[in-house]
Design an enzyme around this catalytic site. Structure first.
Site, mmCIF file in Angstrom:
data_model
loop_
_atom_site.group_PDB
_atom_site.id
_atom_site.type_symbol
_atom_site.label_atom_id
_atom_site.label_comp_id
_atom_site.label_asym_id
_atom_site.label_seq_id
_atom_site.Cartn_x
_atom_site.Cartn_y
_atom_site.Cartn_z
ATOM 1 N N ASP A 84 0.829 -1.206 0.000
ATOM 2 C CA ASP A 84 0.000 0.000 0.000
ATOM 3 C C ASP A 84 0.861 1.252 0.000
ATOM 4 O O ASP A 84 2.076 1.205 0.259
ATOM 5 C CB ASP A 84 -0.916 -0.028 1.242
ATOM 6 N N ASP A 116 -10.708 2.045 -3.169
ATOM 7 C CA ASP A 116 -11.255 1.658 -1.868
ATOM 8 C C ASP A 116 -12.775 1.651 -1.905
ATOM 9 O O ASP A 116 -13.421 1.192 -0.961
ATOM 10 C CB ASP A 116 -10.778 2.642 -0.784
HETATM 11 C C1 GLA Z 1 -5.747 1.786 2.197
HETATM 12 C C2 GLA Z 1 -6.141 0.612 1.319
HETATM 13 C C3 GLA Z 1 -7.221 -0.198 2.007
HETATM 14 C C4 GLA Z 1 -6.702 -0.690 3.339
HETATM 15 C C5 GLA Z 1 -6.221 0.474 4.178
HETATM 16 C C6 GLA Z 1 -5.516 -0.006 5.435
HETATM 17 O O1 GLA Z 1 -6.774 2.697 2.326
HETATM 18 O O2 GLA Z 1 -6.541 1.048 0.052
HETATM 19 O O3 GLA Z 1 -7.626 -1.281 1.201
HETATM 20 O O4 GLA Z 1 -5.654 -1.595 3.118
HETATM 21 O O5 GLA Z 1 -5.322 1.320 3.464
HETATM 22 O O6 GLA Z 1 -5.090 1.020 6.238
#
Ligand code: GLA
Length: 737
Positions: A478, A548
């Site tokens: 990420d 997301d």
């Molecule tokens: C980001 C990712 C999510 C999740 C969060 C965790 O927003 O896109 O899918 O993994 O971080 O903190």
């Protein structure tokens, strides 16, 4: 230590192209009499020549020409007027800012004596195997640009990149450096297509007429970004989804980038793509070079659909890890929406048992497992297992997951640090910053300066031991904020802007080295959703997280937008809880499944809240997905009815390469007034073969025959009556032997 040589090999996505098997590259030709270079691949010819001023000029980029067609020699154009000199109204393959250039150049440099004038002309060329290399030189100084051209024989997609070399005896500052300039034939009805977005709203397909002047798409963020994606397509006014010309391209670069589409004073259209020149200033000492990323440029006569099918095929065959046969995406479970930061051994084991009963193949524990990570305020940077949550480490959980027949995957965000972390306390100098200036935080975190060799080596060490010490098959990598204060105070001021390039090179090098040391580990590129999806990162990651936003209805338009540039082979989509957190929209579990089955399927729901019938539905649809996923992920995608612009329906069809299977998804937003929905006519089948139809979800008109020819399905079509709101249907078609 990271092996510098290997790192260099991996640093630019062009490396993927160089690994293209020779037989799949188009054979280039140079005709000395015509002074013309030519590449033919798929239905495309790309040709350029040396004009009478010694400049490189585009001669043709479009449909395939006849073998004997004459392309040159080319007489250089004259000035249009005293205001619009020839240099700014000619279709030059590559130009410097100099000699009266007023549109976007390929290269701009500043020299120690204050000169900022570069005029590039042809010096030499070589045809080695399938690569055309052309060396250009400034008319006065020893500044050289090497252009590289490689065409894929199958799709006609052209990989273009450039290298600038300083052979003067002093430094030069490269202020602007493009991979390529692409020129389109003069037409007055072009339409520009591009992708915009923001967090939780990525992949909006925009379309507008290409007017005179410049259109700039860019990221100044240090990464690819959610707001614009480095992909464009240009069509004619009457081009539609399946017919008509489309010129398209994407830049393989995960740092700040810019694509400028210039329509010059006489209507010539130039696409210039490369590093973002904003704040760039890359200093080259005598003898040094700078390589651009690669721009991948394609052409299709078959509309937007034809263009994206070429792109998907090219990505599978030449870009993705494991190409030309990248692995099929396993069905995964991810804990994020179910547990957020509240992960622990017992809770994850309980979820893992439930996930396994559904037929999940990979169990991924998301954020919250490390350091003092109980919220987004602490812990990033501390990649040791949290002892309160996992008193015996990760091994018991991993063994449990493995004993349930699943792979184990883990979330990491290596490039970031919270102020509240051991790493930051020990190395406050490791982040990107300007000395004695504020360190702006985003999501309470700062960005580590990966351009620094010590940071790079630290991350390699930490991740390498994590993978060495645990049976981990997958990392969700990420990256949850953009840069701020892009400084590198430990190097000389004139070296600091190199951050924009060195950071990304080290990121690519790090990923490449981890993959080399742990070849069985797959990686997902995630950046708060789809903030880092491009053809550079795709060469080093097996899948991407588009957004997301997991609302299944929002996802239909987002997935459609995504599919214009990138392959469903990498597009992950999760089934999450309803009502969805984004819009509070309630949808059936089957609808959520169907939306997610358009890509790599994942489940991100809290399985502790599911009842028996949810488990039964999920188990059935996961089993069905496994029978169609190769076609969905690696087949040819036809966007039959677009969900955009308030459309009430969304219909996509995926057809396997050998046309033996087809998968049809049909969604309706809301049925109204007993309106009949028009029949759906399929595409891409073999008209002479007989296909049976199978209902996976929903239903069709009872008068539909159980088997019919490809011609029947493609001309008579299929009626899918759908009543209610947020309805989805899914059908499989199989060739009868
Ligand atoms: C980001 C990712 C999510 C999740 C969060 C965790 O927003 O896109 O899918 O993994 O971080 O903190």
């Amino acid at each position: 230590m990271l092996d510098r040589r290997r790192l260099c090999l991996a640093l630019l996505s062009g490396a993927a192209i160089l690994s293209m098997p020779l037989k799949s590259r188009a054979q280039p030709a140079y005709n000395d009499r015509q002074k013309a270079f030519r590449l033919d691949g798929g239905g495309v010819t790309y040709a350029f020549g040396i004009n009478t001023k010694g400049q490189l000029e585009t001669l043709h980029w479009g449909g395939r020409l006849g073998d004997g067609d004459t392309l040159g020699p080319v007489t250089a154009r004259g000035d249009h007027s005293s205001f619009d000199l020839a240099i700014s109204v000619s279709p030059l393959e590559y130009s410097g800012f100099g000699g009266g250039m007023v549109i976007e150049p390929g290269l701009k440099v500043a020299c120690p004596d204050g000169s900022r004038d570069v005029v590039l002309t042809y010096l030499s060329h070589s045809l080695e195997g399938s690569t055309i290399s052309v060396r250009l030189k400034d008319i006065a100084r020893n500044i050289y640009v090497d252009l590289r051209y490689i065409m894929d024989a199958d799709t006609g997609i052209l990989s273009r990149s450039a290298v600038v070399e300083n052979r003067t005896d002093d430094w030069i500052d490269v202020q602007h450096f493009a991979a390529a300039i692409l020129n389109l034939p003069v037409n007055d009805d072009y339409r520009l297509h591009y992708l915009t977005g923001r967090w939780a709203a990525e992949w909006t397909l925009q379309e507008r007429p290409l007017e005179a002047g410049s259109t700039v798409l860019e990221s100044r963020r240090g990464s690819t970004g959610h707001q614009n994606n480095p992909w464009i397509a240009i069509s004619r006014a009457d081009t539609d989804e399946e017919d008509g010309p489309v010129w398209f391209g994407a830049l393989g670069w995960s740092g700040s980038w810019r694509i400028t589409v210039d329509k010059d004073a006489v209507g010539g259209v130039h696409v210039v793509a490369g590093y973002n020149p904003f704040d760039f200033d890359y200093r080259l000492a005598p003898g040094e070079t700078l390589e651009s990323p690669t721009f991948y440029a394609g052409y299709s006569d078959h509309g937007m659909g034809g263009a994206s099918r070429l792109m998907h095929r090219f990505q599978r065959n030449h870009i993705l890890p494991g190409h030309p046969a990248p692995k099929i995406r396993p069905v995964l479970y991810n804990s994020w929406e179910a547990t957020t930061f509240a992960v622990d051994a017992r809770g994850q084991m309980a979820l893992a048992e439930k996930a396994a009963s559904l037929g999940i193949e990979r169990f991924v524990m998301d954020d919250g497992w490390f350091g003092g990570r109980n919220s987004d305020k602490a812990g990033l940077g501390d990649w040791w297992v949290n002892p309160q949550k996992f008193p015996k480490g990760l091994k018991p959980l991993i063994s449990k997951v493995r004993s349930l027949g699943m792979e184990f995957g883990l979330w990491v965000e290596p490039e970031m640090v919270n102020a509240d972390s051991d790493l930051y306390r020990a190395h406050p100098d490791w982040i990107i910053n300007f000395r004695d200036r504020p360190r702006t935080e985003g999501r309470n975190q700062m960005v580590l300066n990966l351009a620094r060799p010590d940071v790079r080596d630290h991350l390699l060490g930490v991740l390498d031991s994590l993978l060495r010490d645990h049976d981990i098959s997958f990392l969700k990598w990420d990256y949850n904020r953009n840069w701020s204060e892009p400084g590198w105070p430990d190097v000389a001021p004139d070296q600091q802007p190199k951050l924009y390039v060195e950071y990304i090179r080290n990121l690519y090098g790090l990923l490449a080295e981890l993959r080399r040391r742990h070849p069985h580990v797959e990686i997902e590129s995630c950046a708060g959703g789809g903030g880092r999806v491009d053809m550079g990162i795709m060469a080093l990651t097996d899948q991407v997280w588009p957004s997301d936003n997991t609302d299944p209805y929002d996802r239909l338009t987002m997935q459609e937008g995504f599919s214009h540039a990138y392959a469903p082979a990498v597009m992950m989509a999760w089934v999450t809880d309803s009502p969805n957190w984004v819009n509070q929209r309630s949808t059936s579990l089957a609808y959520r499944f169907l939306s997610s089955m358009q890509g790599g399927l994942g489940i991100g729901a809290n399985l502790n809240h599911w009842d028996k019938s949810d488990f039964a539905t999920a188990k059935r649809l996961i089993a069905e997905y496994k029978t169609i996923r190769k076609t969905v992920q690696h087949g040819n995608l036809y966007r039959l009815i677009s969900p955009r612009n308030g459309s009430n329906r969304s219909v996509t069809l995926s057809v396997s390469a050998d046309k033996s299977q087809a998968v049809l998804f049909a969604f309706v937003h809301s049925s109204t007034k007993l309106d009949a929905l028009p029949a759906i006519t399929l595409r891409g089948l073999d008209p002479r073969k007989i296909y049976s139809i199978r209902v996976i979800e929903g239903g069709f008109d009872p008068r539909t025959p159980p088997t019919a020819s490809g011609a029947y399905w493609m001309t008579h079509g299929l009626s899918v009556p759908q009543k209610g709101d947020f309805q989805g249907s899914l059908f499989g078609f199989e060739v009868q032997i």
